[in-house]
Design a protein around this motif. Structure first.
Motif, PDB file in Angstrom:
ATOM      1  N   LEU A 450       0.827  -1.206   0.000  1.00 13.34           N
ATOM      2  CA  LEU A 450       0.000   0.000   0.000  1.00 13.34           C
ATOM      3  C   LEU A 450       0.859   1.254   0.000  1.00 13.34           C
ATOM      4  O   LEU A 450       0.566   2.227  -0.712  1.00 13.34           O
ATOM      5  N   TRP A 459      -2.330   6.234  -4.986  1.00 11.59           N
ATOM      6  CA  TRP A 459      -3.593   5.584  -4.625  1.00 11.59           C
ATOM      7  C   TRP A 459      -3.946   5.826  -3.155  1.00 11.59           C
ATOM      8  O   TRP A 459      -3.076   5.941  -2.297  1.00 11.59           O
ATOM      9  N   PHE A 461      -6.669   4.343   0.092  1.00 14.91           N
ATOM     10  CA  PHE A 461      -7.191   3.036   0.466  1.00 14.91           C
ATOM     11  C   PHE A 461      -8.190   3.117   1.604  1.00 14.91           C
ATOM     12  O   PHE A 461      -8.138   4.022   2.437  1.00 14.91           O
ATOM     13  N   GLY A 545      -8.372   1.537  -3.457  1.00 12.83           N
ATOM     14  CA  GLY A 545      -8.074   0.203  -2.946  1.00 12.83           C
ATOM     15  C   GLY A 545      -8.820  -0.084  -1.657  1.00 12.83           C
ATOM     16  O   GLY A 545      -9.103   0.819  -0.875  1.00 12.83           O
ATOM     17  N   CYS A 584     -11.965  -0.402  -8.135  1.00 12.89           N
ATOM     18  CA  CYS A 584     -11.285  -0.485  -6.843  1.00 12.89           C
ATOM     19  C   CYS A 584     -10.506  -1.795  -6.740  1.00 12.89           C
ATOM     20  O   CYS A 584     -11.020  -2.863  -7.047  1.00 12.89           O
TER      21      CYS A 584
END
Length: 600
Positions: A450, A459, A461, A545, A584
């Motif tokens: 991540l 990104w 999350f 995500g 996603c």
């Protein structure tokens, strides 16, 4: 006193068309006995409204009709009407038993995700009423209806005959209609409607003192049925107590292609473009699409004109909806498609008038662009969209972007580890499963991934981490991002601890990058609960995500009839659909390994 039951007649017709319920004219129906049913037999209601023995092998005489409807017991007539009403609502009473609770599939919620028989239906022993209730909390659909047959009047149908309006018989003479004057003919000429078209469609006028109104005459099989008026100020009114039908109805008799427009002027405009197979609705468009299901024929008052003309649509293979381009016109097109069948409907796309708007309707296109352009628009009508059914043309733009590699992540994004990138990339639309023994560092690897994805492509999350305390999870993420230990002891004794300034910067990074999904009570969250919150995170915060860590901490109760394999497959399907719909990337860990689902 013995309760009344229904027994099957040995002479029963096998089929009965719905048209037998449309009018009170004489119909041939079977006789039913009112003798008690023996306890060792059970009887079912067939879909055509008749009771029959459950076994198809039972011998019985050849089917035959017995006597007219008026000579039948009132129970029989009521049962047929009740069956027809329930069928219109989507309630199938093929195997329902009168006088007891019947469990059926609810036509409103389809039994939910498990497909359970959640609808409780009770039909009175005399066949005069039915009530139902869906026991699913998210549905709760309920209702009550009566046959209200003539054989047994009730409070609701007392005086029913007095409420039925007798349709007026009208003629051109009785309405005192007259040919169009030169002033009105000139008005139509300005709108590109010729005298020939006016004459063929019997456009007339009506005088009221010094005022003159245009009279649009509604005909069916050569008989005047209704008349609609319009004055120069564009005010409309119709004759009272007349039947509602489509305007130009006789022009679509036996037509395989039918065009439906929103107003009489548009119907005339279509004729100027060479299309006579066109009708107009009599009452304009609704402000919006109804959120309710399409009501039964006798209750569908707003669109009763469609039911009054349904025989004209039987042979139609293609119905082109050329309603106005504004929101009410689009709502009308949807309401028509719901009743006529989307599978045989097409729609037109009105051309642009300028940089900010489109032409509104057929007559406007005729006036400004001419009949040839209007003809091309109808000839190029497109298929009416059906939810879930597409053709490749709907995706040509995406295919072009894929070819030119302009979508962004067609070939995946880097994991942040150069050695791993040669073997694997995080590709939207792919399913990746990484397995590992318990406590082998699956969660730590996901946290590192991540951080790399955020640093590499920015990104964000949503985290559903049920084994970690928030403070511990924050510490792990900060250490991987800042690359310094959170504490200055133990594992970080030889490395400088992150400073307070770095901590404050890291806290802002945490807040900007991650959304937390956490269950605040003692109950286990379900996968549906997690996905609903993740959807909110996607729409509100733009996360790309979702992490579910671990999978086994969710509530995995399943129906007794469903195997674990079937349940896992169903759950993964839900996750895939969520990922596809919201673009996603979903990471899910289990005790057996890591499940990576990347979807666009």
């Amino acid at each position: 006193m013995t309760s009344k039951h229904f027994l099957p007649s040995p002479l029963l017709p096998q089929t009965l068309s719905p048209k037998h319920f449309s009018t009170p004219s004489k119909r041939l129906l079977p006789s039913l006995s009112s003798k008690p049913i023996p306890n060792n037999h059970s009887f079912w209601l067939r879909t055509n409204g008749f009771y029959s023995l459950p076994s198809p092998s039972d011998s019985s005489p050849s089917p035959a009709y017995s006597q007219d409807l008026e000579d039948q017991p009132s129970d029989t007539r009521s049962l047929q009407i009740l069956n027809h009403k329930l069928k219109q609502l989507g309630i199938d009473i093929t195997k329902s038993v009168a006088g007891r609770e019947n469990r059926l599939m609810c036509p409103s919620c389809k039994g939910g995700e498990s497909g359970e028989l959640s609808l409780s239906l009770f039909i009175s022993l005399d066949g005069y009423s039915a009530s139902w209730l869906c026991f699913r909390a998210k549905c709760g659909w309920k209702g009550y209806t009566k046959a209200a047959a003539d054989g047994k009047p009730s409070i609701e149908n007392l005086g029913l005959v007095n409420k039925v309006k007798v349709k007026r018989q009208i003629t051109v003479e009785s309405l005192e209609l007259e040919p169009l004057c030169n002033q009105l003919t000139a008005y139509f000429a300005e709108r590109m409607i010729s005298s020939k078209t006016l004459k063929r469609n019997a456009i007339m006028q009506k005088r009221s003192g010094d005022e003159i109104a245009i009279a649009f005459t509604y005909w069916r099989k050569g008989e005047l049925v209704n008349c609609k008026y319009r004055d120069i100020a564009k005010r409309f009114w119709q004759e009272k107590d007349t039947e509602k039908i489509l305007y130009g109805l006789d022009d679509i008799a036996d037509a395989s292609d039918i065009i439906i427009v929103e107003g009489e002027m548009d119907k005339l405009a279509m004729e100027e473009a060479g299309f006579r197979n066109c009708v107009s609705v009599p009452d304009g468009a609704p402000p919006s699409v109804s959120e309710k299901e399409v009501p039964a024929e006798e209750q569908d008052t707003k669109y009763q004109y469609l039911w009054n003309c349904k025989e004209y649509f039987k042979k139609a293979a293609r119905i082109i909806l050329a309603t106005d381009g504004d929101l009410p016109g689009q709502a009308l097109a949807e309401e028509l498609a719901r009743r006529l069948g989307r599978e045989r409907c097409w729609r037109v796309k009105w051309p642009k008038k300028n940089d900010v708007g489109h032409f509104k309707d057929a007559n406007e296109v005729l006036m400004y662009l001419g009949p040839s352009v209007l003809k091309d628009i109808i000839d190029n009508a497109e298929l009416y969209p059906i939810s879930g059914l597409f053709n490749f043309s709907s995706f040509f733009d995406e295919i072009d972007q894929y070819y030119h590699r302009t979508l962004g992540y067609e070939f995946g994004v880097s994991t942040g580890w150069r050695a791993l990138d040669n073997l694997y990339n995080v590709v939207p639309g792919e399913l990746t499963i990484v397995t590992g023994v318990p406590n082998s560092g699956k969660s730590e690897w996901i946290d590192a991934l991540l951080c790399n994805l955020n640093e590499g492509v920015g990104w964000k999350f949503a985290l559903c981490s049920m084994e970690n305390k928030v403070r511990d999870h924050a510490r792990k993420l900060l250490e991987k991002s800042i690359k310094k230990p959170f504490f200055g002891v133990g594992y970080g004794s030889n490395v400088e601890r992150m400073s307070v300034e770095e901590l404050e910067k890291g806290k802002k990074w945490l807040n900007d990058t991650f959304q937390l999904i956490r269950c605040e009570n003692d109950s286990l969250p379900s996968i549906q609960w997690v996905l609903e919150l993740a959807r909110a995170a996607v729409l509100r915060h733009g996360v790309q995500g979702l992490v579910i860590d671990p999978y086994n901490e969710l509530d995995h109760q399943r129906p007794v009839s469903q195997t674990e394999t079937e349940y896992v497959s169903q759950m993964l399907t839900k996750i895939k659909r969520f990922a596809q719909h919201h673009s996603c990337h979903v990471c899910c860990t289990t005790g057996l390994g890591l499940l990576l689902i990347s979807m666009t």
